[in-house]
Design a protein around this motif. Structure first.
Motif, PDB file in Angstrom:
ATOM      1  N   LEU A 139      54.774   2.793  19.762  1.00 15.40           N
ATOM      2  CA  LEU A 139      53.971   3.988  19.542  1.00 15.40           C
ATOM      3  C   LEU A 139      53.204   4.405  20.799  1.00 15.40           C
ATOM      4  O   LEU A 139      53.021   5.589  21.074  1.00 15.40           O
ATOM      5  N   GLY A 140      52.759   3.423  21.569  1.00 16.75           N
ATOM      6  CA  GLY A 140      51.998   3.719  22.776  1.00 16.75           C
ATOM      7  C   GLY A 140      52.784   4.520  23.801  1.00 16.75           C
ATOM      8  O   GLY A 140      52.198   5.146  24.687  1.00 16.75           O
ATOM      9  N   LEU A 141      54.101   4.518  23.682  1.00 16.86           N
ATOM     10  CA  LEU A 141      54.903   5.306  24.622  1.00 16.86           C
ATOM     11  C   LEU A 141      55.081   6.728  24.143  1.00 16.86           C
ATOM     12  O   LEU A 141      55.569   7.583  24.885  1.00 16.86           O
ATOM     13  N   ALA A 142      54.686   7.001  22.915  1.00 24.65           N
ATOM     14  CA  ALA A 142      54.893   8.339  22.356  1.00 24.65           C
ATOM     15  C   ALA A 142      54.178   9.399  23.196  1.00 24.65           C
ATOM     16  O   ALA A 142      54.681  10.511  23.366  1.00 24.65           O
ATOM     17  N   PHE A 143      53.011   9.044  23.760  1.00 22.78           N
ATOM     18  CA  PHE A 143      52.309  10.024  24.610  1.00 22.78           C
ATOM     19  C   PHE A 143      53.164  10.376  25.817  1.00 22.78           C
ATOM     20  O   PHE A 143      53.250  11.527  26.211  1.00 22.78           O
ATOM     21  N   HIS A 144      53.760   9.341  26.384  1.00 20.35           N
ATOM     22  CA  HIS A 144      54.595   9.577  27.563  1.00 20.35           C
ATOM     23  C   HIS A 144      55.823  10.398  27.211  1.00 20.35           C
ATOM     24  O   HIS A 144      56.215  11.291  27.937  1.00 20.35           O
ATOM     25  N   VAL A 145      56.409  10.077  26.077  1.00 18.67           N
ATOM     26  CA  VAL A 145      57.599  10.827  25.667  1.00 18.67           C
ATOM     27  C   VAL A 145      57.225  12.297  25.439  1.00 18.67           C
ATOM     28  O   VAL A 145      57.921  13.201  25.896  1.00 18.67           O
ATOM     29  N   GLN A 146      56.098  12.527  24.763  1.00 19.86           N
ATOM     30  CA  GLN A 146      55.704  13.921  24.508  1.00 19.86           C
ATOM     31  C   GLN A 146      55.395  14.655  25.806  1.00 19.86           C
ATOM     32  O   GLN A 146      55.778  15.821  25.970  1.00 19.86           O
ATOM     33  N   ALA A 147      54.726  13.967  26.722  1.00 18.95           N
ATOM     34  CA  ALA A 147      54.424  14.592  28.014  1.00 18.95           C
ATOM     35  C   ALA A 147      55.724  14.942  28.736  1.00 18.95           C
ATOM     36  O   ALA A 147      55.879  16.021  29.310  1.00 18.95           O
ATOM     37  N   ARG A 148      56.669  14.020  28.647  1.00 23.71           N
ATOM     38  CA  ARG A 148      57.963  14.230  29.296  1.00 23.71           C
ATOM     39  C   ARG A 148      58.700  15.396  28.647  1.00 23.71           C
ATOM     40  O   ARG A 148      59.285  16.238  29.321  1.00 23.71           O
ATOM     41  N   LEU A 149      58.666  15.451  27.319  1.00 24.69           N
ATOM     42  CA  LEU A 149      59.346  16.545  26.618  1.00 24.69           C
ATOM     43  C   LEU A 149      58.710  17.890  26.979  1.00 24.69           C
ATOM     44  O   LEU A 149      59.417  18.888  27.156  1.00 24.69           O
ATOM     45  N   LEU A 150      57.401  17.899  27.100  1.00 29.25           N
ATOM     46  CA  LEU A 150      56.732  19.147  27.468  1.00 29.25           C
ATOM     47  C   LEU A 150      57.140  19.560  28.880  1.00 29.25           C
ATOM     48  O   LEU A 150      57.455  20.731  29.130  1.00 29.25           O
ATOM     49  N   ALA A 151      57.167  18.593  29.779  1.00 25.91           N
ATOM     50  CA  ALA A 151      57.598  18.897  31.147  1.00 25.91           C
ATOM     51  C   ALA A 151      59.031  19.410  31.160  1.00 25.91           C
ATOM     52  O   ALA A 151      59.358  20.393  31.829  1.00 25.91           O
ATOM     53  N   ARG A 152      59.879  18.798  30.355  1.00 27.01           N
ATOM     54  CA  ARG A 152      61.286  19.205  30.301  1.00 27.01           C
ATOM     55  C   ARG A 152      61.402  20.615  29.706  1.00 27.01           C
ATOM     56  O   ARG A 152      62.248  21.401  30.098  1.00 27.01           O
ATOM     57  N   TYR A 153      60.529  20.922  28.754  1.00 27.47           N
ATOM     58  CA  TYR A 153      60.551  22.277  28.195  1.00 27.47           C
ATOM     59  C   TYR A 153      60.086  23.287  29.247  1.00 27.47           C
ATOM     60  O   TYR A 153      60.729  24.318  29.447  1.00 27.47           O
ATOM     61  N   LEU A 154      59.003  22.983  29.926  1.00 27.60           N
ATOM     62  CA  LEU A 154      58.502  23.916  30.942  1.00 27.60           C
ATOM     63  C   LEU A 154      59.545  24.098  32.040  1.00 27.60           C
ATOM     64  O   LEU A 154      59.654  25.157  32.644  1.00 27.60           O
ATOM     65  N   ARG A 155      60.332  23.053  32.262  1.00 29.49           N
ATOM     66  CA  ARG A 155      61.409  23.095  33.251  1.00 29.49           C
ATOM     67  C   ARG A 155      62.674  23.763  32.720  1.00 29.49           C
ATOM     68  O   ARG A 155      63.686  23.797  33.381  1.00 29.49           O
ATOM     69  N   LYS A 156      62.633  24.160  31.472  1.00 31.83           N
ATOM     70  CA  LYS A 156      63.741  24.861  30.818  1.00 31.83           C
ATOM     71  C   LYS A 156      64.959  23.990  30.518  1.00 31.83           C
ATOM     72  O   LYS A 156      66.074  24.474  30.377  1.00 31.83           O
ATOM     73  N   ASP A 157      64.748  22.693  30.417  1.00 28.42           N
ATOM     74  CA  ASP A 157      65.827  21.815  29.963  1.00 28.42           C
ATOM     75  C   ASP A 157      65.936  21.844  28.446  1.00 28.42           C
ATOM     76  O   ASP A 157      66.901  21.362  27.867  1.00 28.42           O
ATOM     77  N   LEU A 158      64.893  22.351  27.805  1.00 23.16           N
ATOM     78  CA  LEU A 158      64.834  22.386  26.352  1.00 23.16           C
ATOM     79  C   LEU A 158      64.407  23.786  25.970  1.00 23.16           C
ATOM     80  O   LEU A 158      63.660  24.423  26.700  1.00 23.16           O
ATOM     81  N   GLU A 159      64.827  24.251  24.774  1.00 21.01           N
ATOM     82  CA  GLU A 159      64.471  25.632  24.440  1.00 21.01           C
ATOM     83  C   GLU A 159      63.180  25.728  23.636  1.00 21.01           C
ATOM     84  O   GLU A 159      62.777  26.806  23.224  1.00 21.01           O
ATOM     85  N   GLY A 160      62.509  24.603  23.454  1.00 16.62           N
ATOM     86  CA  GLY A 160      61.227  24.628  22.772  1.00 16.62           C
ATOM     87  C   GLY A 160      60.535  23.303  22.987  1.00 16.62           C
ATOM     88  O   GLY A 160      61.131  22.369  23.523  1.00 16.62           O
ATOM     89  N   TYR A 161      59.279  23.235  22.552  1.00 16.74           N
ATOM     90  CA  TYR A 161      58.582  21.967  22.665  1.00 16.74           C
ATOM     91  C   TYR A 161      58.594  21.265  21.309  1.00 16.74           C
ATOM     92  O   TYR A 161      58.019  21.770  20.341  1.00 16.74           O
ATOM     93  N   PRO A 162      59.268  20.134  21.208  1.00 20.50           N
ATOM     94  CA  PRO A 162      59.317  19.422  19.928  1.00 20.50           C
ATOM     95  C   PRO A 162      58.141  18.463  19.776  1.00 20.50           C
ATOM     96  O   PRO A 162      58.058  17.489  20.511  1.00 20.50           O
ATOM     97  N   PRO A 163      57.223  18.729  18.853  1.00 22.21           N
ATOM     98  CA  PRO A 163      56.079  17.836  18.679  1.00 22.21           C
ATOM     99  C   PRO A 163      56.503  16.528  18.020  1.00 22.21           C
ATOM    100  O   PRO A 163      57.629  16.404  17.538  1.00 22.21           O
ATOM    101  N   PHE A 164      55.585  15.590  18.002  1.00 22.11           N
ATOM    102  CA  PHE A 164      55.844  14.316  17.335  1.00 22.11           C
ATOM    103  C   PHE A 164      55.487  14.451  15.861  1.00 22.11           C
ATOM    104  O   PHE A 164      54.327  14.600  15.509  1.00 22.11           O
ATOM    105  N   PHE A 165      56.507  14.433  15.012  1.00 24.36           N
ATOM    106  CA  PHE A 165      56.244  14.487  13.565  1.00 24.36           C
ATOM    107  C   PHE A 165      56.190  13.073  13.004  1.00 24.36           C
ATOM    108  O   PHE A 165      57.151  12.319  13.161  1.00 24.36           O
ATOM    109  N   TRP A 166      55.096  12.757  12.382  1.00 25.10           N
ATOM    110  CA  TRP A 166      54.942  11.415  11.806  1.00 25.10           C
ATOM    111  C   TRP A 166      55.506  11.394  10.393  1.00 25.10           C
ATOM    112  O   TRP A 166      55.221  12.287   9.607  1.00 25.10           O
ATOM    113  N   LYS A 167      56.298  10.382  10.113  1.00 21.57           N
ATOM    114  CA  LYS A 167      56.885  10.318   8.772  1.00 21.57           C
ATOM    115  C   LYS A 167      56.261   9.199   7.987  1.00 21.57           C
ATOM    116  O   LYS A 167      56.045   8.132   8.498  1.00 21.57           O
TER     117      LYS A 167
END
Ligand code: SF4
Lengths: 343, 209
Positions: free
Chosen positions: A315-343
């Motif tokens: 779980l402690g890496l989830a912050f890093h993954v989200q930060a990375r996903l946001l960076a990838r979105y801003l870089r246009k590698d992704l077409e949106g920012y996928p948040p962390f959905f807790w199940k």
């Protein structure tokens, strides 16, 4: 992405930190020394009067270790950064999108979607597990309001409206949060979220855990080269870590709040661990603070499956993954920012 | 434009570029840095040769950690080992040697990297360098590399494309493939993202009642 490493929290007043080879040496005010190899750490957080040698600061900066200074009660003071911090192109892109209300709304929608869905999931979990001990109707009502927020977010929404929905979701959720506190002790009564200063024990715990969360999120954002100050949902305000606050929205309920609840509900923190000052402000003692820090560290090692990546991570890496996903979105590698959905 | 101070790139960038242009962009444009087992091992292997000592073995003199650069390629860096071997006419011929962890590669990455070093030295010393060698960590052995026309062109073309990439500052999209497995940046790169479900679908699912 990095491995989940340990954060070294220094809470003993008068400690002195220095570098010896590849180790951090912590010398207590009484003169005892402890050593920690740098490669097992991803950050050092100093609370209050803790001193630090410039060579250790330089070493941390070079190794990408976050080194932060907070007050004894957890207010952020300063952090040490090396000369090679960040990536100017990515930051420019972040600023451009933050300045453009439509672009900002796209990120903010993801963030608030995470917040709404996760707050709702926490309430639902409580209904499922403790239907005999909570006012079901009240909590159901709150879930209903959050359902409404979620529905609105299913289609693109303006930035102003997203901000409105965020406020509504927060008020609704905290409006029934007292139901989640199962301890019958008077001392853990909750009458809504109060910050600066917290006036009751629950708020005191929440504030402290949010500080820890803020610190980790901030470090993760910095590690991927984003500017934690410039947010999408949160408006710029001097000294406010807008982006860190944005990204915290996804994590508050299921990570921070549930941690606080389990500390209270399982009796791991006790009334006597808190003191009320003249002004009404509540503080926790050293031991309570240590209990919270230990619980936080431990929680971060729990394995979860990342909902978007479908990969198992601590779980402690989830912050890093989200930060990375946001960076990838801003870089246009992704077409949106996928948040962390807790199940 | 190549070779101008602002445009000059480290030799390692060429190797990254040859391996994967996106990797090169992540490291040299986005400044993503990842230390994993492989890069750490590479570093340990290098500390041996980075000491900057020189020595002599019979006819061959040896210089270590030699700073080099080429205007034409727009590259600079440090050669692990530069041997000076006696040539037929008495003049000595430089013979670059590079140390690599791991085993010899079929792909031309390592050879191109060494060839780029040789081109740097040729430009600096105004000589021709016909060959060099790569010392591989496993199994510990030397492979001779001949700097033929084909290899030189490969270096030239890739350098050009790399400078182009740097100038544009746009990171190429990931293409997931075999090489991603051995890539030290795989976690930062997230090469499989492109194949994931659409973010919008994911968002809608997460918001369902
Ligand atoms: S993970 Fe694959 S696509 Fe990404 S940088 Fe490495 S080799 Fe290139």
């Amino acid at each position: 992405m990095k491995k989940l490493l340990n954060t070294l929290y220094i809470t003993s007043q008068g400690s002195y930190l220095s570098k010896d080879g590849e180790c951090v040496v912590v010398k207590s005010a009484e003169g005892q020394k402890k050593r920690f190899p740098v490669h097992v750490l991803d950050g050092v957080v100093c609370f209050g009067n803790v001193l630090c040698s410039p060579f250790l600061m330089g070493h941390c900066a070079e190794k990408g270790l976050s080194l932060s200074f907070l007050t004894e009660r957890g207010r952020y003071l300063a952090a040490v950064h090396g000369p090679q911090s960040g990536n100017v192109l990515l930051r420019r892109e972040q600023y451009r999108q933050a300045d453009d209300p439509d672009a900002a709304a796209r990120v903010a929608r993801g963030v608030v979607a995470g917040k709404v869905a996760n707050s709702r999931a926490v309430l639902r979990r409580c209904l499922r597990d403790y239907s005999d001990r909570v006012d079901v109707e009240r909590v159901q009502g709150a879930v209903g309001v959050l359902d409404g927020c979620a529905r609105r977010l299913r289609s693109p929404v303006s930035l102003d409206e997203i901000r409105g929905l965020e406020g509504l979701a927060a008020n609704t959720y905290f409006g029934v949060f007292d139901e989640l506190v199962l301890s019958k002790e008077q001392a853990f009564g909750f009458n809504g979220r109060v910050r600066r200063p917290p006036l009751d024990n629950v708020n005191c715990l929440l504030s402290f855990v949010y500080t820890l969360l803020a610190h980790d999120v901030r470090s993760a954002l910095e590690a991927v080269g984003l500017d934690p100050q410039v947010g999408f949902l949160h408006r710029d305000r001097p000294g406010r870590p807008g982006l860190a606050l944005d990204m915290m929205e996804e994590f508050r309920s299921f990570l921070a709040d549930r941690l606080v609840l389990s500390l209270i509900n399982r009796g791991e923190v006790e009334t006597k661990g808190f003191t009320k000052k003249e002004s009404g402000a509540v503080f926790m003692d050293d031991n309570t603070r240590k209990t919270v820090l230990t619980a936080w560290q431990k929680r971060k090692t729990d394995e979860v499956t990342h909902p978007f990546l479908s990969e198992k991570i601590p779980l402690g890496l989830a912050f890093h993954v989200q930060a990375r996903l946001l960076a990838r979105y801003l870089r246009k590698d992704l077409e949106g920012y996928p948040p962390f959905f807790w199940k | 434009m190549m070779g101008e101070e602002a445009e000059i790139l480290p030799l390692s960038a060429l190797q990254h570029f040859l391996y994967c242009p996106r990797q090169c962009a992540l490291i040299h444009i986005e400044k993503v840095w990842e230390e994993n087992r492989f890069t750490a091992e590479g570093r340990i292997l290098h500390t041996r040769v980075d000491s900057g000592d020189s020595g002599k073995r019979g006819q061959v003199s040896e210089d270590r950690a030699v700073p080099i650069r080429s205007q034409r390629l727009g590259l600079y860096g440090v050669a692990d080992v530069l041997e000076m071997r006696p040539g037929p006419d008495g003049k000595s011929i430089p013979f670059p040697v590079e140390y690599k962890r791991g085993s010899p590669k079929i792909e031309p990455w390592d050879r191109a990297q060494l060839c780029a070093q040789a081109i740097c030295m040729e430009e600096m010393l105004d000589v021709e360098i016909p060959e060099g060698a790569i010392f591989y960590g496993t199994p510990r052995r030397r492979e001779k590399v001949v700097f033929n026309q084909e290899l030189r062109e490969l270096v030239q073309i890739n350098c050009q494309q790399m400078h182009e990439l740097m100038k544009n500052g746009v990171t190429p999209q990931a293409e997931y493939g075999q090489r991603c497995r051995g890539c030290s940046l795989v976690r930062a790169c997230m090469p499989k993202l492109g194949k994931k479900q659409k973010v919008e679908t994911y968002l809608l699912k997460g918001l369902q009642e």
